[in-house]
Scaffold this active site. Structure first.
Site, short mmCIF file in Angstrom:
data_model
loop_
_atom_site.label_atom_id
_atom_site.label_comp_id
_atom_site.label_asym_id
_atom_site.label_seq_id
_atom_site.Cartn_x
_atom_site.Cartn_y
_atom_site.Cartn_z
CE LYS A 221 -4.46 -1.70 1.33
NZ LYS A 221 -5.62 -1.60 2.23
NE ARG A 255 -7.51 -8.44 0.31
CZ ARG A 255 -7.23 -7.67 -0.73
NH1 ARG A 255 -6.30 -6.72 -0.63
NH2 ARG A 255 -7.88 -7.84 -1.88
#
Length: 285
Positions: A221, A255
């Site tokens: 991210k 994740r």
């Protein structure tokens, strides 16, 4: 207490699950459509299972900005993949969707987790999950999927995330979903800037204190890239570090894109935390 999700059992008091990301999208921020083809998506899911992933998360619509995706198109992207994986593996299958109808048909195809990154923006979502045996991931998100991101403001990001998640838990239980079929996700980077996401990461224990298994979706991210000045494709080491920090602060599901590296990092962290024994203990014996 053990949780049965699909055909697998998890003890989140002493176990961390690795959720592999399988994007059946042409515009994923990370893989740019590498698993958009049906056969490539199924192969990637089975390879993740073989590499030690505990479950695979199938997504047909990225959360971020982009053109709308019709219901028919989203169904065509995710349902055949879920059915094909379910026919060949007992790996837990989740579907990353904000649409209740996609959730319903995905459950029928073999999904046992609904990963709703919108915090149940679809009023029909809780009812669909309640009518099944599926688990629901409740994610903090104030934005609208596929829309231009807004500059977010929080007076106290942790308090607001905790209040939001507690409210969604209450709503889900009132809709008939038992607490043992709920998971929470603070939504790293979702409608949050890097400062907000870092605060969530360092204070994740306060979110985990809600008392439900906590999912950390940190892989590749932007907050990682901004912290260490790395573009996409250069964030693996930062991703592993962020995932381990989250586990040390209470996350029990991570994740991840790079499954082999994630599995190694997670299993070592479990050993350090005393959740499992080393595979060998021969050094200097």
């Amino acid at each position: 207490m053990d949780r049965i999700i699909g055909s697998r059992t998890f003890d989140f008091d002493r176990q961390v699950a690795v959720m592999a990301i399988i994007n059946r999208t042409p515009d994923s921020f990370f893989d740019k459509g590498a698993t958009f083809a049906l056969d490539r998506a199924v192969e990637a899911a089975l390879a993740a299972d073989a590499a030690g992933a505990d479950w695979v998360d199938i997504g047909g619509v990225p959360f971020g900005r982009g053109d709308p995706v019709s219901l028919a198109e989203e169904l065509d992207r995710v349902v055949p993949v879920i059915a094909a994986i379910h026919a060949r593996s007992d790996v837990v299958i989740s579907v990353d969707t904000t649409n209740a109808e996609v959730a319903r048909l995905s459950i029928e195809a073999g999904a046992s987790v609904i990963n709703d990154t919108s915090g149940c923006s679809d009023p029909g979502m809780a009812g669909v999950v309640a009518a099944s045996n599926a688990t629901l991931v409740l994610t903090h998100s104030n934005g609208v999927p596929r829309s231009e991101p807004q500059s977010p403001h929080y007076d106290d990001v942790i308090r607001e995330v905790v209040d939001f998640l507690r409210d969604r838990v209450r709503q889900s239980e009132a809709a008939g979903i038992p607490r043992n079929r709920l998971i929470i996700d603070p939504g790293h980077d979702l409608n949050k800037n890097t400062v907000h996401t870092l605060e969530i990461t360092r204070r994740l224990q306060e979110i985990a204190a809600i008392g439900l298994p906590t999912l950390a979706a940190v892989s590749n991210k932007d907050f990682i890239g901004e912290c260490i000045d790395r573009e996409q494709g250069q964030r693996q080491s930062g991703t592993i570090a962020a995932a381990v920090i989250c586990i040390m602060n209470g996350a029990r599901i991570v994740r991840m894109h790079d499954v082999p590296a994630a599995v190694d990092a997670v299993r070592l962290t479990e050993v350090v935390l005393g959740f499992r024994q080393p595979v060998h203990a021969r050094h200097n014996v």
